[in-house]
Write an enzyme that holds these catalytic residues in place. Sequence first.
Site, PDB file in Angstrom:
ATOM      1  CE  LYS A  78       1.748 -95.290  16.783  1.00  0.00           C
ATOM      2  NZ  LYS A  78       2.386 -96.107  15.732  1.00  0.00           N
ATOM      3  CB  SER A 158       5.370 -98.160  17.471  1.00  0.00           C
ATOM      4  OG  SER A 158       4.701 -97.653  16.321  1.00  0.00           O
ATOM      5  CB  SER A 182       4.427 -99.769  13.850  1.00  0.00           C
ATOM      6  OG  SER A 182       5.750 -99.844  14.311  1.00  0.00           O
TER       7      SER A 182
END
Length: 495
Positions: A78, A158, A182
């Site tokens: 990420k 997210s 998330s």
Amino acid sequence: MTELNKLTIADARDGMRKGDFTSSEITEACLTEIDGAGALNAFVHGTADIAREQATAADARIKAGDAPDMCGIPLGIKDLFCTKGVPSQAASRILEGFKPEYESTITSQLFDAGSVMLGKLNMDEFAMGSSNETSVYGDVVNPWRREGSDAKITPGGSSGGSASAVAADLCLAATGTDTGGSIRQPAAFTGITGIKPTYGRCSRWGVVAFASSLDQAGPMTKTVRDSAIMLQAMSGHDAKDSTSADLAVPDFEAALTGDIRGKKIGIPKEYHMDGMPAEIEALWANGREMLKDAGAEIVDISLPHTKYALPAYYVIAPAEASSNLARYDGVRYGHRATLGAGDAIDDMYEKTRAEGFGAEVQRRVMVGTYVLSAGFYDAYYNRARRVRTLIKQDFENVFNAGVDAILTPATPSSAFGLGEMKNADPVQMYLNDVFTVTVNMAGLPGVAVPAGLDSQGLPLGLQLIGRPWEEGDLLNHAYVLEKAAGFVSKPGKWW
């Protein structure tokens, strides 16, 4: 031979040790898939050269016979994790061009274990969002589609890039972060497994901060066993992170016995929300039956302060974000606005932040600054902190009464269409976190497991919440649920 990019971590680990294939071969299969998956917009910074180098080193290590479980496993990272010499932007314009001179603790641990970095993954800007529509790189697209429709749907946020990449078999697993859901919400939206460990289990050092008392990193994988293997490599004490717990890391994979006879599973009455879709209610009921059939005792419980969790979260998280994001001022790194002849330093700060931050980040910074301001600090921030303590006490009371895990839905719906909520009241988007934020507020571990499909053919997930520091036990419950649900559906390839 199986398409190597579709392997699980466990199967890849075992196959590499048997000599059936190499890390280099799996890595090439993943890189080929990534090249053909531009329509998903999941990977935003490719690191093919690094991946090939790491895979070659991993193969040598496996051959020598001293390789950890994660050795040779190709991962997506990420964009919130700082990776040395590789763009680490947190999907924000304000960090454009930023290439850290250091490695986050978690990526260091993964690379030390021999894992392979395929590239950086898209996300909501500074991890603020539930649909991956706030990224400077553009929207991530869910590989799943509604039956009979070509409309693009959200992978959740997210960690939307992580979820999309794992669900589409672009990588074997990915790192995610979870501040209010998330990891778990996008896992549920894409039919994969995601665990948020206990706060303090994984180091936050080198992970771009959103809300420091809530942020926690975790794995996003294809199976519960894979989550156990990867979480072990990500966990451990880090002296560089003052919130990191100095506790031994158990063998999470060894905890997957599949035996939960006599365990107590709590069903919180407050999670029966008004207007909950019938499909979510039915899925939850099925989950209860599955665990009961496996020998667990199902008990009704109460978490009375649940209804205050979302408003309290949306005071605390923006307050911490406003403080954490004050460092992005155009002085030291990242984007700096072009200044006019008469502009002073204040003008530079204002223009840089106005240009560098997207609308959602600006909204949360303003909310956070407001609730921390003189005259409102007690009315909002301190009150929210008190509510947080009460939420934590609710969970403590339940666990002290002998409950081993709590079963809830993971999300209030299946994935919605990209753009469907763009013009809605932002609060509508925030409601996506209704089942997940309590876990962050209490610092507990929570895992989302795919458990079925809705009438449109989209995945739905269930959430299990565990006792602090007992991720092994929690993953064992998830393992039983996974086996009982038998979820094997994959998105049809259209990209």
